[in-house]
Write a protein that holds these residues in place. Structure first.
Motif, mmCIF file in Angstrom:
data_model
loop_
_atom_site.group_PDB
_atom_site.id
_atom_site.type_symbol
_atom_site.label_atom_id
_atom_site.label_comp_id
_atom_site.label_asym_id
_atom_site.label_seq_id
_atom_site.Cartn_x
_atom_site.Cartn_y
_atom_site.Cartn_z
ATOM 1 N N GLY A 143 0.805 -1.210 0.000
ATOM 2 C CA GLY A 143 0.000 0.000 0.000
ATOM 3 C C GLY A 143 0.834 1.254 0.000
ATOM 4 N N GLN A 144 2.168 1.105 0.047
ATOM 5 C CA GLN A 144 3.079 2.241 0.012
ATOM 6 C C GLN A 144 3.931 2.168 -1.255
ATOM 7 N N TYR A 145 4.413 3.325 -1.675
ATOM 8 C CA TYR A 145 5.224 3.378 -2.890
ATOM 9 C C TYR A 145 6.471 2.506 -2.781
ATOM 10 N N VAL A 146 7.053 2.453 -1.594
ATOM 11 C CA VAL A 146 8.317 1.733 -1.436
ATOM 12 C C VAL A 146 8.166 0.259 -1.788
ATOM 13 N N SER A 147 6.994 -0.318 -1.570
ATOM 14 C CA SER A 147 6.804 -1.732 -1.899
ATOM 15 C C SER A 147 6.917 -1.969 -3.398
ATOM 16 N N VAL A 148 6.347 -1.071 -4.185
ATOM 17 C CA VAL A 148 6.422 -1.210 -5.643
ATOM 18 C C VAL A 148 7.823 -0.896 -6.136
ATOM 19 N N TRP A 149 8.488 0.073 -5.501
ATOM 20 C CA TRP A 149 9.873 0.356 -5.881
ATOM 21 C C TRP A 149 10.752 -0.872 -5.692
ATOM 22 N N LEU A 150 10.612 -1.526 -4.555
ATOM 23 C CA LEU A 150 11.425 -2.712 -4.274
ATOM 24 C C LEU A 150 11.112 -3.848 -5.236
ATOM 25 N N LEU A 151 9.823 -4.027 -5.540
ATOM 26 C CA LEU A 151 9.438 -5.114 -6.436
ATOM 27 C C LEU A 151 9.982 -4.895 -7.834
ATOM 28 N N HIS A 152 9.780 -3.709 -8.378
ATOM 29 C CA HIS A 152 10.278 -3.443 -9.728
ATOM 30 C C HIS A 152 11.801 -3.454 -9.782
ATOM 31 N N ASN A 215 4.195 1.074 -18.017
ATOM 32 C CA ASN A 215 3.107 0.307 -18.610
ATOM 33 C C ASN A 215 2.566 -0.781 -17.690
ATOM 34 N N ASP A 216 3.240 -1.023 -16.571
ATOM 35 C CA ASP A 216 2.783 -2.069 -15.667
ATOM 36 C C ASP A 216 1.554 -1.605 -14.892
ATOM 37 N N TYR A 217 0.614 -2.499 -14.746
ATOM 38 C CA TYR A 217 -0.602 -2.211 -13.984
ATOM 39 C C TYR A 217 -0.824 -3.223 -12.867
ATOM 40 N N LEU A 218 -0.433 -4.465 -13.123
ATOM 41 C CA LEU A 218 -0.722 -5.540 -12.181
ATOM 42 C C LEU A 218 -0.033 -5.331 -10.840
ATOM 43 N N VAL A 219 1.273 -5.059 -10.867
ATOM 44 C CA VAL A 219 2.029 -4.902 -9.620
ATOM 45 C C VAL A 219 1.518 -3.707 -8.825
ATOM 46 N N ALA A 220 1.290 -2.586 -9.511
ATOM 47 C CA ALA A 220 0.793 -1.397 -8.816
ATOM 48 C C ALA A 220 -0.596 -1.632 -8.234
ATOM 49 N N LEU A 221 -1.436 -2.348 -8.957
ATOM 50 C CA LEU A 221 -2.790 -2.614 -8.476
ATOM 51 C C LEU A 221 -2.773 -3.491 -7.224
#
Length: 229
Positions: A143-152, A215-221
């Motif tokens: 639910g935080q930006y840092v989680s998506v940063w780490l994943l990508h 272009n990614d949507y799944l990870v952010a969602l």
């Protein structure tokens, strides 16, 4: 007079026809999206896009994009995800590529092959384990930006290391050896010599990574959901 040999290869009509058909097949989904964008939501849900080739058409979908949604906030959120998710893996991968190229340590080749082998693992396979680790049952940063940063960053690192290491291996090692003789540390050699010479590879991966994350949507969602404006 010597005869001029015609080296031009004859084009195969079969290959031309196959390529045209492949291009048409590739464009069909895009064309379907274009037709669907001009249809009413009820018609979209009730029939296929091919049934609307002759109408009726409407522009209410495009009007709704600007009147019913906050496009400015959406763009800011996209940049907030894409820019750090591009910078982080490039920075870490550059350090790793330098180590794999110019440093000699035990298990270097095995570790490099292991990192490259991770590229064959689809990102979708890791979503559930990552959700367990980053979610409420783990460190609770979903639910935080840092989680998506780490994943990508994690998903992009193997390819980044592979590209940068292969590029750095083409650089003249005599430059690094001369820097060592002059007393330069690895930190100075990395930032003052290797990074400037590796700008083409860094820029290439930066463009690739930015477009992939944008272009990614799944990870952010899954890991952010709806970010409040």
């Amino acid at each position: 007079m010597s005869k001029v040999v015609d080296t031009e290869q004859k084009r195969s009509w079969v290959s031309i026809i196959v390529m045209v058909l492949l291009c048409i097949l590739w464009l069909i989904p895009t064309f379907g999206l274009l037709v669907t964008s001009f249809r009413n939501i009820d018609l979209i849900n009730g029939s296929g896009w091919w049934t609307g080739l002759l109408g009726p058409f409407t522009a209410e979908n495009y009007a709704g994009v600007f009147t019913k949604t906050d496009m400015g906030t959406s763009f800011i959120n996209s940049f907030a995800v894409a820019v750090p998710a591009t910078i982080i893996p490039i920075t870490l991968a550059a350090f790793a590529a330098y180590a794999f190229t110019f440093l000699d340590f035990k298990g270097r080749d095995f570790l490099f092959v292991t990192i490259v082998a991770v590229m064959v693992v689809p990102a979708q396979v890791a979503l559930q384990p990552m959700l367990d680790m980053l979610g409420p049952r783990g460190i609770n940063i979903s639910g935080q930006y840092v989680s998506v940063w780490l994943l990508h960053a994690g998903f992009g690192m193997p390819l980044a290391v592979y590209i940068l290491r292969n590029y750095m291996s083409t650089l003249p090692k005599s430059v690094v050896e001369s820097a060592e003789i002059d007393g330069a540390s690895h930190w100075q050699t990395f930032w003052q010599l290797i990074i400037p010479m590796s700008v083409p590879a860094l820029a290439s991966f930066a463009i690739f990574q930015f477009l992939w994350v944008w272009n990614d949507y799944l990870v952010a969602l899954i890991f952010i959901g709806n970010v409040p404006g």
